[in-house]
Design an enzyme around this catalytic site. Sequence first.
Site, PDB file in Angstrom:
ATOM      1  N   SER A   1       0.796  -1.243  -0.052  1.00  0.00           N
ATOM      2  CA  SER A   1       0.032  -0.121  -0.099  1.00  0.00           C
ATOM      3  C   SER A   1       0.977   1.165   0.106  1.00  0.00           C
ATOM      4  O   SER A   1       0.478   2.153  -0.893  1.00  0.00           O
ATOM      5  CB  SER A   1      -0.921   0.012   1.399  1.00  0.00           C
ATOM      6  OG  SER A   1      -1.512   1.073   1.270  1.00  0.00           O
TER       7      SER A   1
ATOM      8  N   TRP B   1       2.197   1.540  -3.495  1.00  0.00           N
ATOM      9  CA  TRP B   1       1.493   2.103  -4.473  1.00  0.00           C
ATOM     10  C   TRP B   1       1.262   3.497  -4.558  1.00  0.00           C
ATOM     11  O   TRP B   1       1.171   4.145  -5.618  1.00  0.00           O
ATOM     12  CB  TRP B   1      -0.031   1.574  -4.115  1.00  0.00           C
ATOM     13  CG  TRP B   1      -1.105   2.047  -4.897  1.00  0.00           C
ATOM     14  CD1 TRP B   1      -1.663   1.408  -5.853  1.00  0.00           C
ATOM     15  CD2 TRP B   1      -1.989   3.089  -4.779  1.00  0.00           C
ATOM     16  NE1 TRP B   1      -2.881   2.083  -6.506  1.00  0.00           N
ATOM     17  CE2 TRP B   1      -2.922   3.101  -5.721  1.00  0.00           C
ATOM     18  CE3 TRP B   1      -2.033   4.209  -3.680  1.00  0.00           C
ATOM     19  CZ2 TRP B   1      -4.014   4.038  -5.948  1.00  0.00           C
ATOM     20  CZ3 TRP B   1      -2.915   5.266  -3.837  1.00  0.00           C
ATOM     21  CH2 TRP B   1      -3.791   5.250  -4.887  1.00  0.00           C
ATOM     22  N   HIS B   2       1.576   4.323  -3.206  1.00  0.00           N
ATOM     23  CA  HIS B   2       1.289   5.925  -3.445  1.00  0.00           C
ATOM     24  C   HIS B   2       2.569   6.505  -4.056  1.00  0.00           C
ATOM     25  O   HIS B   2       2.437   7.600  -4.322  1.00  0.00           O
ATOM     26  CB  HIS B   2       1.389   6.483  -1.738  1.00  0.00           C
ATOM     27  CG  HIS B   2       0.107   5.993  -1.187  1.00  0.00           C
ATOM     28  ND1 HIS B   2      -0.264   4.710  -0.664  1.00  0.00           N
ATOM     29  CD2 HIS B   2      -0.922   6.745  -0.995  1.00  0.00           C
ATOM     30  CE1 HIS B   2      -1.609   4.786  -0.013  1.00  0.00           C
ATOM     31  NE2 HIS B   2      -1.947   6.092  -0.411  1.00  0.00           N
ATOM     32  N   GLY B   3       3.746   5.897  -4.234  1.00  0.00           N
ATOM     33  CA  GLY B   3       4.722   6.540  -4.909  1.00  0.00           C
ATOM     34  C   GLY B   3       6.113   5.720  -4.772  1.00  0.00           C
ATOM     35  O   GLY B   3       6.230   4.782  -3.986  1.00  0.00           O
TER      36      GLY B   3
ATOM     37  N   PHE C   1      -0.281  10.252  -7.706  1.00  0.00           N
ATOM     38  CA  PHE C   1      -0.343   8.697  -7.430  1.00  0.00           C
ATOM     39  C   PHE C   1      -1.049   7.992  -8.651  1.00  0.00           C
ATOM     40  O   PHE C   1      -1.041   6.733  -8.594  1.00  0.00           O
ATOM     41  CB  PHE C   1      -1.190   8.437  -6.174  1.00  0.00           C
ATOM     42  CG  PHE C   1      -0.327   9.236  -5.033  1.00  0.00           C
ATOM     43  CD1 PHE C   1       1.166   9.374  -4.681  1.00  0.00           C
ATOM     44  CD2 PHE C   1      -1.179   9.812  -3.867  1.00  0.00           C
ATOM     45  CE1 PHE C   1       1.883  10.101  -3.914  1.00  0.00           C
ATOM     46  CE2 PHE C   1      -0.261  10.630  -2.816  1.00  0.00           C
ATOM     47  CZ  PHE C   1       0.962  10.678  -2.888  1.00  0.00           C
TER      48      PHE C   1
END
Length: 478
Positions: A322, A325-327, A478
């Site tokens: 997770s 996933w954001h960066g 994102f």
Amino acid sequence: MLFNSLDFAIFLPIVFILYWFVTNKNLKLQNLLVVAASYVFYGWWDWRFLALIIFSTLIDYYVGIGLSGIQTKSKRKILLWISLGVNLGFLGFFKYHNFFLDNFVAAFSFFGKNIDAQGMHIILPVGISFYTFQTMSYSIDVYRKKLEPTKDFIAFAAFVSFFPQLVAGPIERATNLLPQFLTKRSFSYDKAVDGMRQILWGLFKKMVIADNCAEFANEIFNNYENYSGSTLLLGAFFFAFQIYGDFSGYSDIAIGTSRLFGFNLMKNFSFPYFSRDIAEFWRRWHISLSTWFRDYLYIPLGGSKGNMQTKIRNILIVFLVSGFWHGANWTFIFWGFVNALYFIPLLLINKHRTNLSDISPGSIFARPKDIINIVFTFALTLFAWIFFRSPNLTVAFDFISNIFQKDLLTIPKMGTLTLVLILFFIVIEWFGRTDNYGIEKTFAKSNRMIRLVFYSLLISIIAILSPEKGSEFIYFQF
């Protein structure tokens, strides 16, 4: 195209009129209008990246068709991996190519081997993390036989590219949104009014709360060496409300806009800063992503089955993924790791599903115990946000160490008006905490004039107190 722009203020009424007054008698034509409007909306930023959405749409549509006619497990897996490979391939190249290259070079340099490798100048397509996850969920659900694949390409293309939630969610499931494109919609005045109300609240969150907080948060984080510990703590506080107002504000506008066109999107935020523990926070924050990881990663890994070691492993994987996933930055991965560390003690003592109900429903005030838990949970979240906001881990740790200086107890001299606005925001959200969004039922039992005065007040605050130069939505990156 930004929701809080003049372009969108012109675009939305045009699409609305064409949708309800020109194409309303033909479902396929109405869906075609949604596709065209969505491509204009996305192409307004950079038309070249429309090719990615179109290609992803074609791949997943034909994968779905192929899965409907094949029963052999091995062949079905091949089709599924084609979908996953294309979508994750796009995501990996545009978002993570340079991250992996830089860390590959750094790893060899650590052992004394210098590699001359130049990164590529890659423009990250807006919203790629959102629409790739949305299309992948379709292919996975069809593969699992939880969903019948559609043969209506226009409806499927509209599902993939639906402009209100295209670039920053909610990440919709095909089981919820796709059937809505396959059935005739009829205009509902009550639903439209409710949608406009939610759009208004989303604009207030973004333009008043998030953008005002951003001015101070950016100044403090960008020059953290020059500020006292109390000011740094205030900067983290401002960022916590910036990211919440920004992202949940986008979700409110997306959901409200969808309701104008007769669609119901899933709730994406449920007053997360009123959470009494970190597990409850993650049930209330970015719900569409949290449930996506639950259904397509956590449960396939084994979920809560097996021994405690397996459960902890699964939690760690989900939170680390997770974060990633954001960066493409170690700060996001560490942010995920910190949240996993918060969550695991609750898992160990079997308290991770304690607070499943709304806090103090039907009561104006919360119990002292709940207030303490809310403040403690918010403090944990605030600490984690420092890693999320910082450009690298070194800055994050420096920022935190500089907070805990003797000047921590001094009074920061900035942001007084913004703090008042945040207090106003918290009060409104507290009274609406059991609803779908903050002002859904505010003054619902009052006469029409009182409601109009309240809405006029919000509009006036937006017009007067929004910073002259607003910022893009954070989650566009994102």
